[in-house]
Scaffold this motif. Sequence first.
Motif, short mmCIF file in Angstrom:
data_model
loop_
_atom_site.label_atom_id
_atom_site.label_comp_id
_atom_site.label_asym_id
_atom_site.label_seq_id
_atom_site.Cartn_x
_atom_site.Cartn_y
_atom_site.Cartn_z
N GLU A 70 0.82 -1.21 0.00
CA GLU A 70 0.00 0.00 0.00
C GLU A 70 0.86 1.26 0.00
O GLU A 70 0.58 2.22 -0.74
CB GLU A 70 -0.94 0.00 1.21
N SER A 71 1.91 1.29 0.81
CA SER A 71 2.75 2.49 0.85
C SER A 71 3.48 2.68 -0.46
O SER A 71 3.63 3.81 -0.94
CB SER A 71 3.74 2.42 2.02
N ALA A 72 3.91 1.59 -1.10
CA ALA A 72 4.60 1.71 -2.39
C ALA A 72 3.66 2.30 -3.44
O ALA A 72 4.05 3.17 -4.22
CB ALA A 72 5.11 0.34 -2.84
N VAL A 73 2.42 1.84 -3.46
CA VAL A 73 1.44 2.32 -4.44
C VAL A 73 1.05 3.77 -4.14
O VAL A 73 1.02 4.62 -5.04
CB VAL A 73 0.20 1.41 -4.47
N CYS A 74 0.77 4.07 -2.88
CA CYS A 74 0.34 5.43 -2.53
C CYS A 74 1.43 6.45 -2.80
O CYS A 74 1.14 7.54 -3.33
CB CYS A 74 -0.07 5.48 -1.06
N GLU A 75 2.65 6.13 -2.44
CA GLU A 75 3.74 7.08 -2.65
C GLU A 75 3.95 7.38 -4.13
O GLU A 75 4.31 8.49 -4.50
CB GLU A 75 5.04 6.54 -2.05
N SER A 76 3.72 6.40 -4.97
CA SER A 76 3.98 6.57 -6.40
C SER A 76 2.80 7.14 -7.17
O SER A 76 2.99 7.93 -8.10
CB SER A 76 4.37 5.22 -7.02
N LEU A 77 1.58 6.77 -6.79
CA LEU A 77 0.44 7.07 -7.64
C LEU A 77 -0.55 8.08 -7.07
O LEU A 77 -1.40 8.58 -7.82
CB LEU A 77 -0.32 5.78 -7.97
N LEU A 78 -0.48 8.41 -5.79
CA LEU A 78 -1.48 9.31 -5.22
C LEU A 78 -0.93 10.71 -4.94
O LEU A 78 -1.55 11.49 -4.22
CB LEU A 78 -2.06 8.72 -3.93
N ARG A 79 0.21 11.03 -5.54
CA ARG A 79 0.74 12.38 -5.39
C ARG A 79 -0.15 13.36 -6.16
O ARG A 79 -0.43 13.17 -7.34
CB ARG A 79 2.15 12.47 -5.96
N SER A 80 -0.58 14.40 -5.48
CA SER A 80 -1.35 15.48 -6.12
C SER A 80 -2.59 14.98 -6.84
O SER A 80 -2.99 15.52 -7.88
CB SER A 80 -0.45 16.26 -7.09
N VAL A 81 -3.21 13.94 -6.32
CA VAL A 81 -4.48 13.46 -6.87
C VAL A 81 -5.58 13.91 -5.92
O VAL A 81 -5.76 13.33 -4.85
CB VAL A 81 -4.49 11.92 -7.03
N PRO A 82 -6.34 14.95 -6.28
CA PRO A 82 -7.30 15.54 -5.34
C PRO A 82 -8.56 14.70 -5.21
O PRO A 82 -8.92 13.91 -6.09
CB PRO A 82 -7.62 16.89 -5.98
N PHE A 83 -9.26 14.91 -4.11
CA PHE A 83 -10.57 14.30 -3.92
C PHE A 83 -11.62 15.08 -4.70
O PHE A 83 -11.53 16.30 -4.86
CB PHE A 83 -10.94 14.26 -2.44
N ASP A 84 -12.62 14.38 -5.19
CA ASP A 84 -13.73 15.00 -5.92
C ASP A 84 -14.73 15.54 -4.90
O ASP A 84 -15.20 14.80 -4.03
CB ASP A 84 -14.39 13.94 -6.81
N PRO A 85 -15.07 16.84 -4.98
CA PRO A 85 -16.06 17.39 -4.04
C PRO A 85 -17.40 16.66 -4.09
O PRO A 85 -18.15 16.67 -3.12
CB PRO A 85 -16.21 18.85 -4.51
N GLY A 86 -17.69 16.02 -5.24
CA GLY A 86 -18.94 15.29 -5.36
C GLY A 86 -18.93 13.93 -4.70
O GLY A 86 -19.97 13.25 -4.64
N GLY A 87 -17.76 13.51 -4.20
CA GLY A 87 -17.69 12.25 -3.47
C GLY A 87 -17.36 11.04 -4.31
O GLY A 87 -17.27 9.93 -3.78
N THR A 88 -17.17 11.20 -5.63
CA THR A 88 -16.79 10.05 -6.45
C THR A 88 -15.32 9.74 -6.24
O THR A 88 -14.55 10.60 -5.80
CB THR A 88 -17.06 10.34 -7.94
#
Length: 217
Positions: A70-88
């Motif tokens: 999980e940490s390997a994936v999050c560190e590589s792929l979730l940089r600067s990926v914002p949450f959708d205000p609509g909840g999707t």
Amino acid sequence: MANTRPPRLLPGTPAKLTLPAGTPLYRLHAARHPATAFNPVPAHCLYGGGRFDATRCDPFGYLYAGLTAESAVCESLLRSVPFDPGGTPRLVPRVAMRGRRLSFLRLAAELDVVSLVTGRELASVAQDSWLVQAEAGEYPFTRDWGHWIRQHTDPWAQGFLLPSKREPGDRVVVLFGDRCVPDVIEEMDVPPVDFDTAEGERRLNSLLEPYHARIAP
């Protein structure tokens, strides 16, 4: 702390942590490169690069890995990926996974690393949480601090252990090739997950799902 230069001397004794042989490591990397290879290319001193990469000021091979998948994936792929205000679910660009794989590794020998997890550990190297939480725009500064910590823990420090910025409950490491014995990392008897395949995409989405994220259509 970004605009503060490292002091001349350490204020304390850096925290030494020994990772035993057999410690599992998870690495998300370009499939064209061997899973156990250290990156030999120094980052630019000012532009691009990672938090604790080598530069021409301190050239060495380096390797980032998570202590969990999980940490390997999050560190590589979730940089600067914002949450959708609509909840999707937030969408990871498909290009981010193209040509990449998750490999399952382990240490073939024990390693001594500088632990940079707690406030006390960070204070021992004249720092606070900024060092391990700063965003990419400040990486030139964190690289300079990393070189300074390496200098003051030579020769014993073979890497750093730090909290994952995007999965704070997990830990990640950066290892220094110039201080590790050859073949210090080996592959487990588990096939890597290639994200360019349908099965690989399914497994990646299953890892991203708890973080309310998925690969974009």
